[in-house]
Design a protein around this motif. Structure first.
Motif, PDB file in Angstrom:
ATOM      1  N   LEU A   1      31.319   7.877  64.563  1.00 50.94           N
ATOM      2  CA  LEU A   1      30.373   6.847  64.972  1.00 50.94           C
ATOM      3  C   LEU A   1      29.071   6.951  64.165  1.00 50.94           C
ATOM      4  CD1 LEU A   1      29.591   4.513  66.825  1.00 50.94           C
ATOM      5  CD2 LEU A   1      28.807   6.208  68.489  1.00 50.94           C
ATOM      6  N   ALA A   2      28.583   8.158  63.972  1.00 52.22           N
ATOM      7  CA  ALA A   2      27.362   8.361  63.180  1.00 52.22           C
ATOM      8  C   ALA A   2      27.594   7.940  61.724  1.00 52.22           C
ATOM      9  CB  ALA A   2      26.921   9.816  63.249  1.00 52.22           C
ATOM     10  N   ALA A   3      28.758   8.247  61.169  1.00 52.92           N
ATOM     11  CA  ALA A   3      29.073   7.866  59.787  1.00 52.92           C
ATOM     12  C   ALA A   3      29.153   6.344  59.655  1.00 52.92           C
ATOM     13  CB  ALA A   3      30.378   8.510  59.345  1.00 52.92           C
ATOM     14  N   VAL A   4      29.790   5.695  60.608  1.00 52.56           N
ATOM     15  CA  VAL A   4      29.900   4.234  60.572  1.00 52.56           C
ATOM     16  C   VAL A   4      28.516   3.606  60.683  1.00 52.56           C
ATOM     17  CG1 VAL A   4      30.730   2.227  61.882  1.00 52.56           C
ATOM     18  CG2 VAL A   4      32.277   4.129  61.397  1.00 52.56           C
ATOM     19  N   LEU A   5      27.671   4.113  61.553  1.00 47.97           N
ATOM     20  CA  LEU A   5      26.310   3.597  61.688  1.00 47.97           C
ATOM     21  C   LEU A   5      25.510   3.801  60.408  1.00 47.97           C
ATOM     22  CD1 LEU A   5      25.371   4.634  65.334  1.00 47.97           C
ATOM     23  CD2 LEU A   5      25.689   2.334  64.447  1.00 47.97           C
TER      24      LEU A   5
END
Length: 148
Positions: free
Chosen positions: A14-18
């Protein structure tokens, strides 16, 4: 007492996608700003011309040279806003007139002269260099603006 932080794979993804979304959004906004800064007003036609010299040798070994505008023919629609950006590449000075439109200017070597006008009347209009006329050289320095 020590604190231990536990991060799951789902949170990392999720952090990478954001992070990727933020980078892409920033790149898009920057691209949009560059496009707006370099955009041409709606309905305006822009032509880039250069001054050019062509040299050759005739049948008797005499060197002949001809100056010209490149490109030599421009076609626009009646009512269009036209911007000519003419860059001096060859020759020190090319004072010019666009006959029939009342436009005058001068192109200097190493500089760009900009002329903006509305193509109100249909017809063919010569862009004539006042230095390189057929009286002085083997042919005139001329291009044609055709309004259809």
């Amino acid at each position: 007492m020590s604190r231990i932080l536990v991060v799951s794979r789902k949170q990392i993804r999720l952090a990478a996608v954001l992070a990727i979304a933020i980078v892409l959004a920033a790149a898009y906004l920057r691209w949009d700003q560059l496009e707006a800064a370099n955009s041409v007003p709606a309905g305006e036609r822009v032509f880039h011309l250069v001054t050019e010299e062509v040299k050759s040798t005739d049948a008797h070994g005499k060197e002949v040279d001809v100056y010209r505008w490149d490109p030599g023919t421009l076609v626009v629609h009646q009512g269009e806003q036209v911007r000519l950006e003419i860059t001096g590449i060859k020759g020190e000075s090319h004072p010019f007139v666009i006959e029939g439109l009342g436009i005058r200017g001068e192109v200097l070597k190493g500089e760009t002269t900009t002329v903006t006008f509305t193509a109100d009347k249909k017809g063919s209009y010569p862009i004539l260099c006042l230095t390189h006329t057929s009286d002085h050289q083997s042919s005139p320095m001329v291009a044609y603006l055709t309004v259809i």
